[in-house]
Design a protein around this motif. Structure first.
Motif, PDB file in Angstrom:
ATOM      1  N   LEU A 158       0.836  -1.202   0.000  1.00  0.00           N
ATOM      2  CA  LEU A 158       0.000   0.000   0.000  1.00  0.00           C
ATOM      3  C   LEU A 158       0.871   1.252   0.000  1.00  0.00           C
ATOM      4  N   ILE A 159       0.474   2.208  -0.820  1.00  0.00           N
ATOM      5  CA  ILE A 159       1.215   3.469  -0.934  1.00  0.00           C
ATOM      6  C   ILE A 159       0.236   4.621  -0.783  1.00  0.00           C
ATOM      7  N   GLU A 160       0.790   5.795  -0.497  1.00  0.00           N
ATOM      8  CA  GLU A 160      -0.073   6.963  -0.310  1.00  0.00           C
ATOM      9  C   GLU A 160      -0.733   7.391  -1.609  1.00  0.00           C
ATOM     10  N   GLU A 161       0.079   7.460  -2.667  1.00  0.00           N
ATOM     11  CA  GLU A 161      -0.450   7.911  -3.955  1.00  0.00           C
ATOM     12  C   GLU A 161       0.377   7.331  -5.100  1.00  0.00           C
ATOM     13  N   ALA A 162      -0.318   6.670  -6.023  1.00  0.00           N
ATOM     14  CA  ALA A 162       0.361   6.118  -7.200  1.00  0.00           C
ATOM     15  C   ALA A 162       0.455   7.210  -8.256  1.00  0.00           C
ATOM     16  N   PRO A 163       1.596   7.318  -8.936  1.00  0.00           N
ATOM     17  CA  PRO A 163       1.673   8.271 -10.044  1.00  0.00           C
ATOM     18  C   PRO A 163       0.720   7.804 -11.146  1.00  0.00           C
ATOM     19  N   THR A 164      -0.092   8.707 -11.667  1.00  0.00           N
ATOM     20  CA  THR A 164      -1.076   8.301 -12.679  1.00  0.00           C
ATOM     21  C   THR A 164      -0.960   9.146 -13.935  1.00  0.00           C
ATOM     22  N   ASP A 165      -1.473   8.562 -15.031  1.00  0.00           N
ATOM     23  CA  ASP A 165      -1.664   9.342 -16.251  1.00  0.00           C
ATOM     24  C   ASP A 165      -3.056   9.013 -16.786  1.00  0.00           C
ATOM     25  N   GLU A 166      -3.406   9.557 -17.923  1.00  0.00           N
ATOM     26  CA  GLU A 166      -4.783   9.419 -18.419  1.00  0.00           C
ATOM     27  C   GLU A 166      -5.172   7.974 -18.732  1.00  0.00           C
ATOM     28  N   TYR A 167      -4.185   7.090 -18.927  1.00  0.00           N
ATOM     29  CA  TYR A 167      -4.495   5.711 -19.287  1.00  0.00           C
ATOM     30  C   TYR A 167      -4.655   4.801 -18.072  1.00  0.00           C
ATOM     31  N   ASP A 168      -4.308   5.293 -16.892  1.00  0.00           N
ATOM     32  CA  ASP A 168      -4.399   4.457 -15.705  1.00  0.00           C
ATOM     33  C   ASP A 168      -5.857   4.247 -15.313  1.00  0.00           C
ATOM     34  N   PHE A 169      -6.181   3.001 -15.037  1.00  0.00           N
ATOM     35  CA  PHE A 169      -7.552   2.613 -14.753  1.00  0.00           C
ATOM     36  C   PHE A 169      -7.606   2.059 -13.334  1.00  0.00           C
ATOM     37  N   PRO A 170      -8.284   2.749 -12.394  1.00  0.00           N
ATOM     38  CA  PRO A 170      -8.279   2.299 -10.995  1.00  0.00           C
ATOM     39  C   PRO A 170      -9.176   1.079 -10.761  1.00  0.00           C
ATOM     40  N   VAL A 171      -8.853   0.310  -9.720  1.00  0.00           N
ATOM     41  CA  VAL A 171      -9.730  -0.785  -9.296  1.00  0.00           C
ATOM     42  C   VAL A 171     -10.740  -0.237  -8.293  1.00  0.00           C
ATOM     43  N   GLU A 172     -11.814  -0.985  -8.078  1.00  0.00           N
ATOM     44  CA  GLU A 172     -12.857  -0.530  -7.149  1.00  0.00           C
ATOM     45  C   GLU A 172     -12.518  -0.836  -5.697  1.00  0.00           C
ATOM     46  N   TYR A 173     -11.844  -1.977  -5.488  1.00  0.00           N
ATOM     47  CA  TYR A 173     -11.537  -2.402  -4.122  1.00  0.00           C
ATOM     48  C   TYR A 173     -10.096  -2.881  -4.030  1.00  0.00           C
ATOM     49  N   VAL A 174      -9.481  -2.634  -2.891  1.00  0.00           N
ATOM     50  CA  VAL A 174      -8.168  -3.219  -2.590  1.00  0.00           C
ATOM     51  C   VAL A 174      -8.348  -4.030  -1.316  1.00  0.00           C
ATOM     52  N   VAL A 175      -7.970  -5.303  -1.388  1.00  0.00           N
ATOM     53  CA  VAL A 175      -8.136  -6.213  -0.256  1.00  0.00           C
ATOM     54  C   VAL A 175      -6.766  -6.704   0.187  1.00  0.00           C
ATOM     55  N   THR A 176      -6.475  -6.509   1.472  1.00  0.00           N
ATOM     56  CA  THR A 176      -5.201  -6.969   2.037  1.00  0.00           C
ATOM     57  C   THR A 176      -5.502  -7.972   3.148  1.00  0.00           C
ATOM     58  N   GLU A 177      -4.444  -8.427   3.812  1.00  0.00           N
ATOM     59  CA  GLU A 177      -4.641  -9.348   4.933  1.00  0.00           C
ATOM     60  C   GLU A 177      -5.328  -8.673   6.112  1.00  0.00           C
ATOM     61  N   LYS A 178      -5.410  -7.325   6.106  1.00  0.00           N
ATOM     62  CA  LYS A 178      -5.995  -6.605   7.237  1.00  0.00           C
ATOM     63  C   LYS A 178      -7.256  -5.802   6.914  1.00  0.00           C
ATOM     64  N   GLN A 179      -7.501  -5.513   5.628  1.00  0.00           N
ATOM     65  CA  GLN A 179      -8.631  -4.626   5.339  1.00  0.00           C
ATOM     66  C   GLN A 179      -9.233  -4.838   3.958  1.00  0.00           C
ATOM     67  N   PHE A 180     -10.488  -4.400   3.852  1.00  0.00           N
ATOM     68  CA  PHE A 180     -11.227  -4.401   2.588  1.00  0.00           C
ATOM     69  C   PHE A 180     -11.503  -2.930   2.282  1.00  0.00           C
ATOM     70  N   MET A 181     -10.773  -2.372   1.338  1.00  0.00           N
ATOM     71  CA  MET A 181     -10.828  -0.934   1.079  1.00  0.00           C
ATOM     72  C   MET A 181     -11.758  -0.612  -0.098  1.00  0.00           C
ATOM     73  N   ASP A 182     -12.731   0.235   0.122  1.00  0.00           N
ATOM     74  CA  ASP A 182     -13.631   0.677  -0.956  1.00  0.00           C
ATOM     75  C   ASP A 182     -13.029   1.912  -1.594  1.00  0.00           C
ATOM     76  N   CYS A 183     -12.342   1.709  -2.713  1.00  0.00           N
ATOM     77  CA  CYS A 183     -11.604   2.809  -3.354  1.00  0.00           C
ATOM     78  C   CYS A 183     -12.529   3.817  -4.034  1.00  0.00           C
ATOM     79  N   LYS A 184     -13.730   3.378  -4.420  1.00  0.00           N
ATOM     80  CA  LYS A 184     -14.662   4.313  -5.046  1.00  0.00           C
ATOM     81  C   LYS A 184     -14.990   5.451  -4.091  1.00  0.00           C
ATOM     82  N   LYS A 185     -15.202   5.102  -2.805  1.00  0.00           N
ATOM     83  CA  LYS A 185     -15.503   6.127  -1.788  1.00  0.00           C
ATOM     84  C   LYS A 185     -14.333   7.093  -1.653  1.00  0.00           C
ATOM     85  N   ASN A 186     -13.129   6.562  -1.739  1.00  0.00           N
ATOM     86  CA  ASN A 186     -11.936   7.410  -1.572  1.00  0.00           C
ATOM     87  C   ASN A 186     -11.677   8.325  -2.771  1.00  0.00           C
ATOM     88  N   ARG A 187     -12.332   8.040  -3.899  1.00  0.00           N
ATOM     89  CA  ARG A 187     -12.143   8.887  -5.099  1.00  0.00           C
ATOM     90  C   ARG A 187     -13.141  10.025  -5.157  1.00  0.00           C
TER      91      ARG A 187
END
Length: 193
Positions: free
Chosen positions: A163-192
């Motif tokens: 996990l990182i604070e911020e990924a460098p992005t450009d116009e072609y980068d396509f985000p995922v909706e959720y990130v799941v780790t051994e500790k959490q289920f992250m709803d990335c849509k809410k964070n956007r």
């Protein structure tokens, strides 16, 4: 910037022991398994883990046991496209392919239209809270993800060390909706928002 970040993240992930990978992978899978995105899906695309990625072997077995259809990516280096192929047998269908990743053998390539998928498990090197990823640098998934049906859930499986604070992005980068780790289920849509 992305290259340096990729190298640092891979080094962190490579620092995990085999035991840690198995334990943390099992915990991440438990997080995913309790989600409706997983339980409601019938046609699931899953990457086959390599280089200390979150293992997907137990998930594939679980999907087969539930009578779900499992699909895996096949890379086409010439076009940097992914072909989606149905997996029927983990023992007989696979061989080491491009980039050292397990892929279907020639007689087991069963291509399908990505539109039939109702859950896609996405690999990567690093992920931020908005769902943007640092991949392996080929752009395969950034080309592939826009081809999915509009409401198809996309889930990145990762270890907390990825996990990182911020990924460098450009116009072609396509985000995922959720990130799941051994500790959490992250709803990335809410964070956007």
């Amino acid at each position: 910037m992305k290259k340096v970040m990729r190298k640092e993240l891979l080094a962190k992930r490579d620092g995990l022991t085999e035991e840690e990978i198995l334990h943390k992978s099992a915990s991440a899978f438990q997080q995913l398994k309790s989600s409706s995105a997983y339980s409601n899906a019938n046609n699931v695309m899953v990457y086959l883990a390599f280089r200390n990625e979150v293992s997907t072997e137990e998930m594939i077995k679980d999907l087969f046991n539930r009578g779900k259809r499992v699909f895996i990516p096949l890379t086409v280096p010439e076009t940097k496209q992914l072909i989606i192929s149905e997996l029927l047998d983990m023992e007989k269908d696979l061989e080491i392919g491009n980039f050292g990743v397990l892929e279907p053998i020639e007689g087991a390539i069963r291509p399908v239209d990505p539109q039939i998928l109702d859950l896609v498990i996405v690999p990567g090197v690093g992920f931020d809270p908005q769902g943007y990823r640092v991949g392996y640098g080929g752009g395969y998934y950034d080309r592939f993800l826009p081809r999915l049906a509009p409401n198809t859930p996309t889930v990145a499986l990762a270890f907390e060390v990825q996990l990182i604070e911020e990924a460098p992005t450009d116009e072609y980068d396509f985000p995922v909706e959720y990130v799941v780790t051994e500790k959490q289920f992250m709803d990335c849509k809410k964070n956007r928002q």
